[in-house]
Write an enzyme that holds these catalytic residues in place. Structure first.
Site, PDB file in Angstrom:
ATOM      1  N   SER A 288       0.844  -1.192   0.000  1.00 61.31           N
ATOM      2  CA  SER A 288       0.000   0.000   0.000  1.00 61.31           C
ATOM      3  C   SER A 288       0.875   1.237   0.000  1.00 61.31           C
ATOM      4  O   SER A 288       2.070   1.171   0.299  1.00 61.31           O
ATOM      5  CB  SER A 288      -0.908   0.018   1.238  1.00 61.31           C
ATOM      6  OG  SER A 288      -0.168   0.373   2.396  1.00 61.31           O
ATOM      7  N   ASP A 289       0.307   2.386  -0.326  1.00 56.69           N
ATOM      8  CA  ASP A 289       1.015   3.633  -0.057  1.00 56.69           C
ATOM      9  C   ASP A 289       0.848   3.959   1.422  1.00 56.69           C
ATOM     10  O   ASP A 289       0.113   3.280   2.158  1.00 56.69           O
ATOM     11  CB  ASP A 289       0.483   4.751  -0.957  1.00 56.69           C
ATOM     12  CG  ASP A 289       1.541   5.801  -1.259  1.00 56.69           C
ATOM     13  OD1 ASP A 289       2.465   5.978  -0.440  1.00 56.69           O
ATOM     14  OD2 ASP A 289       1.464   6.445  -2.315  1.00 56.69           O
ATOM     15  N   TYR A 290       1.516   4.989   1.866  1.00 55.85           N
ATOM     16  CA  TYR A 290       1.635   5.298   3.291  1.00 55.85           C
ATOM     17  C   TYR A 290       0.257   5.490   3.927  1.00 55.85           C
ATOM     18  O   TYR A 290      -0.455   6.441   3.605  1.00 55.85           O
ATOM     19  CB  TYR A 290       2.479   6.561   3.458  1.00 55.85           C
ATOM     20  CG  TYR A 290       3.145   6.711   4.792  1.00 55.85           C
ATOM     21  CD1 TYR A 290       4.496   6.471   4.942  1.00 55.85           C
ATOM     22  CD2 TYR A 290       2.418   7.107   5.901  1.00 55.85           C
ATOM     23  CE1 TYR A 290       5.121   6.619   6.165  1.00 55.85           C
ATOM     24  CE2 TYR A 290       3.028   7.247   7.133  1.00 55.85           C
ATOM     25  CZ  TYR A 290       4.378   7.002   7.270  1.00 55.85           C
ATOM     26  OH  TYR A 290       4.980   7.146   8.492  1.00 55.85           O
TER      27      TYR A 290
END
Length: 748
Positions: A288-290
């Site tokens: 995932s992104d942050y």
């Protein structure tokens, strides 16, 4: 991802774990499939879930969801990956916590944002795309991989392969621009550079194709905003660079923050599982992104962390970046039957597979050699490569009366807030690049080239983005005495990049006002731009004599700029993204559709009821593929090998290019194709090939392209990826406005 600058020092926390002589010895292990299967047979459900957890090394930033009991969790084997920890010694100590204390001794995977360099910084990615040189881009990624791997990094979150057509969106700086063909070529080049030809070598790092998908199409150019488009546009425009990364062997993907058609990418089963993992047969891992998993709650797609985590995992997400949702809730979801052991096993296997590919099970410390780190940081050949790529990234936008190149004995007033700047010149997302002292400013580059007796002055004149004007007097006085004025202007390094969306993309602060005052002196003015996005430069184009786009050009940027200004380097970059005349035109890009009422310009008999603006030309100020040289190139004698192309054959297209100017130079020869009639409407033209050639003064070369029906495919009315028989036009030249043309017919 959001930028994380603070790093946790593990030297004190892990002081009880001294280095051992034998921790560098690798062991022979079973083949990957057998080894991973055997390891997973020993793992509990919880241990499998913990491999899907990534923490940031800076607990003060990541917050309570992932920062509590950081060291204890690593020792207990409850972390699969660590973000933002750097340095061979530091990361060795963190690795020891996992390998010497956890039950199964599974090594950690260390990730960091190595976007356009690690210590030696290359031009921003949009700048490197201006080179139209995949080999140069691959070299930059290779240097970055060598430095980063020596610094204890296993994994970078690059390349960003999002197609981007809106310069209001700050992250255009991280990508390769607006074109599918160029973007795909450079995506593959970056993957090859980062991962090398053998991931088990300790000078390679995992590449990560991001942001999957269509993040560059955010509404209004506002970061993290909604994206909505048809499946046809998604597949024809936004997915091909990702597919090119898969074909190049990329091992990891990152999901995007945005939603597509109402479904956040982090929980989008169609994207992550149906397309990426099943249709494209991608066997790597997806991160995932942050905090992207948590953010599905704010999207209104998940009710809480547990719901978000099970939606993400079931959709095909393999690792939760610092959100804590997998760590805290997946076991409960498993017990409740919301996620299956098969889905958990698949994600865990993908994480363990990439660790195996890197050789971490043979030797978990293989990336943590302090002597190698010292030896492979700022090597002379790395700095030379950075200079070479920076020179290839310069784009000459205007050169009235051949003001450039400058004569070395002229009196020159360098003005502008970036004339002596070392901080901003390496750009945003500059990893561990040193901004003050190591980076070469324009001033330093000029003095390196001309020496101490140069007749040059350097004055800021105005602030980069403020409104103070008390510095103008000295700059104006020196400009009055000069033969020519060079204004070095642009943006702050963080003005573009993530969370850098803007509605105004003029030169910031009082820079334009200062240019207007300098214009009143009646002297030739050269504008040198440093920026991370296309700017609106209509006034500058009309009033300034020469404009050189240098982007943020990296550690050796000042040398590259100086050598270009004084003619030691003949600029040969081409724009990978169109420059708008005004913000009101955005998005403006070359491969648009024709519409049912295309405007043909002032010669059009109908001036009102056409697809046009009443207060501006439709065309961009500077189009895709555009870029001048200190010499001139003539295109002639276009030839096609046949008037008809069969589906199982190739068509060759040749053109003669002659250097008719006074300097040797490089030219990027570009081939565009137009599908005249389709089962769905087609763009006015599309890039299908390019080649950079070097021509001496007066030299002529023949450039040949070959295309087949595969190059003409698109998603037709039935959503089949195919070429259709019919008429095609071709255009060859030095930009997307190329006029030399021919035609052929594709036949069954």
């Amino acid at each position: 991802m959001r930028r994380r600058l603070l790093l946790l020092s593990m030297l004190t926390l892990a002081s009880g774990y001294g280095q051992k002589k034998n921790d560098d010895k690798s062991v022979k292990i079973k083949p990957k499939a057998e080894f991973v299967a055997d390891l997973m047979s020993k793992m509990t459900v919880e241990e499998k879930i913990y491999q899907l957890v990534q923490f940031s090394s800076d607990g003060t930033v990541t917050g309570p969801k992932s920062g509590d009991n950081y060291i204890t969790r690593i020792q207990q084997g409850k972390v699969g990956s660590v973000l933002n920890a750097t340095g061979a010694a530091n990361n060795r100590m963190i690795q020891k916590l996992a390998v010497e204390n956890s039950r199964l001794k599974i090594p950690l995977l260390f990730g960091h944002d190595v976007i356009h360099g690690y210590k030696t910084i290359f031009p921003i990615n949009l700048g490197m795309a201006s080179s139209f040189d995949p080999a140069a881009v691959e070299k930059a990624a290779r240097v970055a991989a060598v430095e980063a791997s020596a610094g204890g990094i296993h994994w970078t979150f690059a390349p960003m392969v999002d197609i981007a057509r809106d310069p209001r969106w700050g992250r255009v700086s991280e990508g390769s621009g607006e074109d599918v063909y160029l973007g795909s070529k450079l995506a593959a080049a970056n993957v090859r550079g980062f991962q090398g030809d053998d991931l088990s070598k300790n000078n390679t790092i995992l590449a990560c194709a991001k942001h999957f998908a269509a993040y560059g199409a955010a509404e209004a150019g506002r970061d993290y905003n909604t994206t909505d488009m048809s499946e046809r546009v998604l597949r024809d425009t936004y997915l091909p660079p990702f597919h090119a990364a898969v074909d190049a062997g990329v091992k990891t993907f990152m999901a995007s923050f945005n939603e597509i058609s109402g479904v956040p990418s982090t929980g989008n089963k169609h994207l992550l599982r149906d397309v990426l993992k099943e249709e494209w047969k991608f066997d790597g891992m997806v991160v995932s992104d942050y905090t992207g998993v948590n953010e599905m709650i704010a999207h209104g797609f998940a009710k809480d962390d547990q719901d978000a985590a099970q939606l993400a995992l079931n959709a095909g997400m393999d690792m939760d970046m610092v959100g804590g949702t997998f760590m805290n809730t997946l076991k409960k979801s498993y017990d409740e039957g919301k996620v299956s052991i098969e889905v958990i096993n698949d994600a865990c296997k993908r994480v363990l597979d990439v660790k195996y590919d890197l050789g971490l099970f043979e030797d978990p410390y293989r990336y943590f050699d302090e002597a190698r780190e010292k030896e492979n940081t700022y090597k002379p050949e790395f700095l030379e490569a950075a200079l070479d790529v920076a020179k290839k990234s310069m784009v000459l936008l205007k050169n009235k009366n051949n003001v450039l190149p400058l004569k070395k004995d002229m009196k020159i007033a360098f003005v502008g807030p970036l004339a002596s700047d070392e901080y901003n010149i390496i750009g945003s997302w500059a990893a561990l690049g040193e901004r003050d002292g190591r980076a070469v400013s324009v001033k330093e580059g000029v003095m390196n080239l001309l020496g101490a007796n140069a007749k040059v002055t350097f004055d800021a004149g105005v602030e980069l983005s403020g409104n103070k004007s008390n510095m103008m007097k000295a700059a104006y006085a020196n400009a009055l005495k000069a033969d020519v004025i060079v204004a070095v202007m642009g943006e702050r390094e963080n003005q573009s990049g993530e969370a850098g969306s803007q509605t105004n993309i003029d030169l910031p602060g009082m820079q334009k006002e200062f240019l207007m005052q300098l214009r009143g002196l009646g002297k030739p003015i050269v504008l040198v731009l440093m920026n991370g996005r296309p700017l609106t430069l209509s006034w500058e184009d009309e009033n300034i004599d020469a404009i050189l786009e240098t982007w943020w050009s990296g550690t050796r940027g000042g040398d590259a700029i100086a050598q270009t200004l004084f003619g030691d380097n003949n600029p040969n970059g081409k724009l990978p993204i169109s420059f708008p005349r005004s913000v009101g035109q955005i998005p403006v890009y070359y491969n648009h559709k024709n519409t049912g009422r295309p405007y043909l310009g002032q010669s059009d008999s109908e001036q009102k009821y056409k697809s046009r603006y009443t207060d501006s030309d439709n065309s961009p100020l500077y189009p895709f593929g555009y870029g001048l040289s200190y010499t001139q190139f003539d295109y002639s004698n276009l030839k096609l090998s046949a008037a008809k192309l069969k589906f199982n054959e190739k068509l060759t297209i040749s053109v003669e290019v002659t250097n008719t100017g006074n300097y040797a130079g490089d030219e990027v020869v570009q081939l565009y194709v137009k599908d005249v009639v389709g089962s769905v409407t087609r763009p006015v033209r599309e890039l299908k090939g390019f080649e950079k050639i070097n021509l001496k003064k007066g030299e002529k070369k023949t450039v040949t392209f070959a295309i087949s029906s595969d190059d003409l495919k698109f998603y037709n009315i039935d959503m089949q990826n195919t070429a259709e028989a019919g008429d095609f036009e071709i255009f060859v030249g030095g930009s997307s406005d190329a006029t030399l043309n021919g035609k052929f017919e594709l036949v069954k």
